[in-house]
Write a protein that holds these residues in place. Structure first.
Motif, short mmCIF file in Angstrom:
data_model
loop_
_atom_site.label_atom_id
_atom_site.label_comp_id
_atom_site.label_asym_id
_atom_site.label_seq_id
_atom_site.Cartn_x
_atom_site.Cartn_y
_atom_site.Cartn_z
N GLU A 191 0.83 -1.21 0.00
CA GLU A 191 0.00 0.00 0.00
C GLU A 191 0.87 1.26 0.00
OE1 GLU A 191 -3.37 0.73 -0.17
OE2 GLU A 191 -3.40 -1.34 -0.90
N THR A 192 1.96 1.22 0.73
CA THR A 192 2.86 2.38 0.79
C THR A 192 3.46 2.67 -0.59
OG1 THR A 192 3.42 1.89 3.09
CG2 THR A 192 4.94 3.32 1.87
N ILE A 193 3.93 1.64 -1.27
CA ILE A 193 4.52 1.83 -2.60
C ILE A 193 3.46 2.32 -3.59
CG2 ILE A 193 5.61 0.65 -4.55
CD1 ILE A 193 6.84 -1.30 -2.46
N LYS A 194 2.28 1.71 -3.53
CA LYS A 194 1.22 2.06 -4.46
C LYS A 194 0.77 3.51 -4.30
CE LYS A 194 -2.55 -0.25 -3.91
NZ LYS A 194 -3.47 -1.42 -3.89
N ARG A 195 0.59 3.94 -3.05
CA ARG A 195 0.18 5.33 -2.79
C ARG A 195 1.26 6.31 -3.26
NH1 ARG A 195 -3.94 6.11 1.16
NH2 ARG A 195 -4.78 4.14 1.93
N THR A 196 2.51 5.96 -3.03
CA THR A 196 3.61 6.84 -3.45
C THR A 196 3.67 6.94 -4.96
OG1 THR A 196 4.84 6.16 -1.47
CG2 THR A 196 6.07 7.30 -3.19
N ALA A 197 3.52 5.81 -5.65
CA ALA A 197 3.53 5.81 -7.11
C ALA A 197 2.38 6.65 -7.66
CB ALA A 197 3.45 4.38 -7.64
N PHE A 198 1.25 6.60 -6.99
CA PHE A 198 0.09 7.41 -7.40
C PHE A 198 0.44 8.90 -7.36
CE2 PHE A 198 -3.60 9.96 -6.31
CZ PHE A 198 -4.56 9.54 -7.21
N LYS A 199 1.05 9.34 -6.27
CA LYS A 199 1.39 10.76 -6.13
C LYS A 199 2.42 11.19 -7.17
CE LYS A 199 0.62 10.53 -1.14
NZ LYS A 199 1.30 10.48 0.19
N ILE A 200 3.41 10.33 -7.41
CA ILE A 200 4.44 10.65 -8.40
C ILE A 200 3.82 10.80 -9.79
CG2 ILE A 200 6.51 9.78 -9.57
CD1 ILE A 200 7.17 8.30 -6.92
N THR A 201 2.92 9.89 -10.13
CA THR A 201 2.29 9.93 -11.44
C THR A 201 1.43 11.17 -11.62
OG1 THR A 201 2.23 7.51 -11.39
CG2 THR A 201 0.93 8.58 -13.10
N ARG A 202 0.77 11.61 -10.55
CA ARG A 202 -0.04 12.83 -10.64
C ARG A 202 0.81 14.04 -10.98
NH1 ARG A 202 -5.10 12.53 -11.67
NH2 ARG A 202 -5.73 14.28 -10.35
N VAL A 203 2.01 14.08 -10.45
CA VAL A 203 2.93 15.18 -10.80
C VAL A 203 3.24 15.12 -12.30
CG1 VAL A 203 5.26 16.08 -10.47
CG2 VAL A 203 3.94 15.31 -8.50
N GLY A 204 3.53 13.94 -12.81
CA GLY A 204 3.79 13.78 -14.23
C GLY A 204 2.61 14.18 -15.10
N GLN A 205 1.41 13.83 -14.65
CA GLN A 205 0.19 14.18 -15.39
C GLN A 205 0.05 15.69 -15.49
OE1 GLN A 205 -2.14 11.93 -16.59
NE2 GLN A 205 -4.16 12.88 -16.48
N LEU A 206 0.32 16.38 -14.39
CA LEU A 206 0.23 17.84 -14.38
C LEU A 206 1.20 18.45 -15.39
CD1 LEU A 206 -0.67 20.57 -13.08
CD2 LEU A 206 1.15 20.23 -11.40
N VAL A 207 2.45 18.01 -15.36
CA VAL A 207 3.47 18.53 -16.27
C VAL A 207 3.12 18.20 -17.72
CG1 VAL A 207 5.88 18.30 -16.98
CG2 VAL A 207 5.30 18.52 -14.55
N ALA A 208 2.67 16.98 -17.97
CA ALA A 208 2.34 16.57 -19.34
C ALA A 208 1.21 17.41 -19.92
CB ALA A 208 1.95 15.09 -19.35
N GLN A 209 0.17 17.64 -19.13
CA GLN A 209 -0.96 18.42 -19.62
C GLN A 209 -0.58 19.87 -19.89
OE1 GLN A 209 -3.79 17.54 -16.49
NE2 GLN A 209 -4.67 15.83 -17.63
N GLU A 210 0.27 20.42 -19.02
CA GLU A 210 0.73 21.80 -19.24
C GLU A 210 1.60 21.90 -20.49
OE1 GLU A 210 0.39 24.99 -17.90
OE2 GLU A 210 -1.40 24.02 -17.09
N ALA A 211 2.51 20.97 -20.65
CA ALA A 211 3.38 20.99 -21.82
C ALA A 211 2.56 20.80 -23.10
CB ALA A 211 4.44 19.90 -21.71
#
Length: 454
Positions: A243-263
């Motif tokens: 659960e710890t790894i999965k939650r952390t991966a979720f947060k990291i991916t959200r950062v990538g999603q934000l950057v991708a959509q802006e770019a």
């Protein structure tokens, strides 16, 4: 939408835990550049890449400043050049001319790498594909930012052993052509099985023929963030750990999603995929090996390593899939030796061997990555290593790859120095028993029985 608590957590991950967006990669189709005139082809390729990517680096830096998110690399991937240049190129030197064009435009727009000097030969080779492969030693020695890949097999077609045998010789020749830099040319060459069309990570990136005219793909990496998060899981059971790894991966991916959509919005180029891959760097605390050791291993490479890596890879993918509808590329955990401090330490101590790394590739994102081997290693042995890794990918319906570096003039126990993000690597021993007769058979290893699906 991100709430204030998530914003605080994200800031902490960036400031203290080495979270970064590893790359914004713009994929560009060059299919409409094709012509039988080599000079005209080079002019068209240069013009199209420049027109699409001229604002890529500036936009990435602007997003960095505004959002406070480090974006380490800005890169370009293109349609495999063997397809684009098939009519224009009559000899390997013609492909070298195209490589120089690609390097020139990469310098001009300011990207650090351009991928797609590639050939897809999983079933057989056209004359153009063979010529591109034969051009690789000169092309990689004479360019700085051009990256190459060759796909030699797939679950659907089997493994082209003629291409595997040729690549063993080419890897050796690339090493010889770049011997003055510890054979670093091979750090820009990947040999794949089941290569994905939308991979933003170098050196294996190319823009697949199923893609549109241009696309923005983002690669996010956060081994330091996952490692830090695992401090709270010490002594806990696997349910808590996962659960710890999965939650952390979720947060990291959200950062990538934000950057991708802006770019995507600012460059007016469609958003493609987020690739969440735990890609390490040589920096202390930014290591996949460290994550595996925090899971409970005395040192990466020991018993339990493959199981720990399988669990890590799966939880990373599960967290990423929940965070974005468009997770693709490779996504999971990379295990390069030269780019990961804990992997380097384990290889130097003898705990991590090439045979163990091969077992680990059954469950990781890619394969044998950035592994330095003795310069005297024969082309047939290199081909055997490629064939083994391709077989793992073919049978298991997954992407596998080989990026090995025979370091000319160096032997087991010495260090190869590549510098920067590529780091340094101990020369690892290779099994010396010959597979020359096996490699020399030629032809194609057939696709497995489970490939017959339609």
């Amino acid at each position: 939408m991100l709430n204030i608590m998530e914003v605080h957590e994200t800031n902490q991950m960036i400031e203290q835990e080495k979270l970064d967006v590893r790359t914004i990669t713009m994929g560009i189709s060059l299919l409409d550049c094709a012509t039988d005139d080599l000079d005209a082809l080079c002019e068209r390729i240069y013009g199209k890449i420049y027109n699409h990517a001229k604002d890529l680096v500036a936009t990435g830096k602007q997003i960095e400043r505004e959002f406070g998110i480090p974006i380490v690399n800005k890169r370009i991937s293109i349609t495999p050049i063997s397809l684009v240049a098939a009519s224009a190129c009559k000899k390997p030197e013609d492909f070298v001319q195209i490589a120089h064009t690609l390097d020139d435009v990469a310098h001009r727009v300011g990207v650090n790498f351009l991928g797609g000097f590639s050939a897809l030969v999983s079933k057989s080779m056209t004359p153009a594909e063979r010529m591109l492969i034969e051009s690789l030693p000169q092309a990689l020695a004479e360019t700085e930012r051009v990256c190459a890949s060759v796909n030699v097999g797939s679950t659907k077609t089997g493994i082209d052993m003629n291409a595997v045998a040729l690549m063993g010789r080419i890897v050796r020749q690339v090493s010889e052509a770049t011997a003055d830099t510890d054979s670093s040319g091979n750090s820009k060459l990947v040999i794949f099985c089941n290569a994905p069309d939308d991979n933003p990570f170098m050196a294996g990136a190319f823009h697949g023929v199923t893609e549109g005219d241009a696309v923005i793909n983002v690669g996010v990496s956060g081994p330091g963030v996952v490692s830090k998060a695992l401090d709270s899981a010490r002594g806990k059971d696997f349910e808590f750990l996962c659960e710890t790894i999965k939650r952390t991966a979720f947060k990291i991916t959200r950062v990538g999603q934000l950057v991708a959509q802006e770019a995507s919005r600012r460059l007016n180029v469609p958003f493609g995929i987020i690739d969440l891959s735990l890609a390490p760097t040589p920096a202390v605390g930014d290591s996949v090996g460290e994550i595996l050791e925090k899971i409970g291993l005395e040192q990466v490479g020991g018993p339990g390593t493959t199981a720990a890596l399988a669990m890590l890879n799966d939880q990373v993918k599960k967290g990423g899939i929940m965070a974005s509808s468009y997770v693709g590329g490779l996504s999971g955990a990379f295990i390069p030796v030269s780019e990961d401090k804990n992997m380097i330490d384990a290889a130097q101590s003898g705990c991590l061997t090439i045979e163990k790394l091969e077992a680990m590739t059954c469950v990781c994102s890619v394969g044998l990555d950035m592994i330095a081997i003795p310069g005297e290693t024969t082309p047939a042995t290199i081909s055997g290593i490629i064939a083994d890794e391709a077989a793992i990918g073919m049978i298991n319906q997954k992407t596998t790859a080989v990026r090995v570096i025979p370091v000319i003039g160096k032997g087991v126990g010495e260090m190869a120095e590549f510098g920067g993000l590529l780091g340094r690597a101990p020369i690892m021993p290779v099994n010396q028993h010959s597979c020359e007769e096996f490699v020399a058979r030629g032809g194609r290893i057939p696709a497995p029985i489970h490939s017959f699906k339609n």
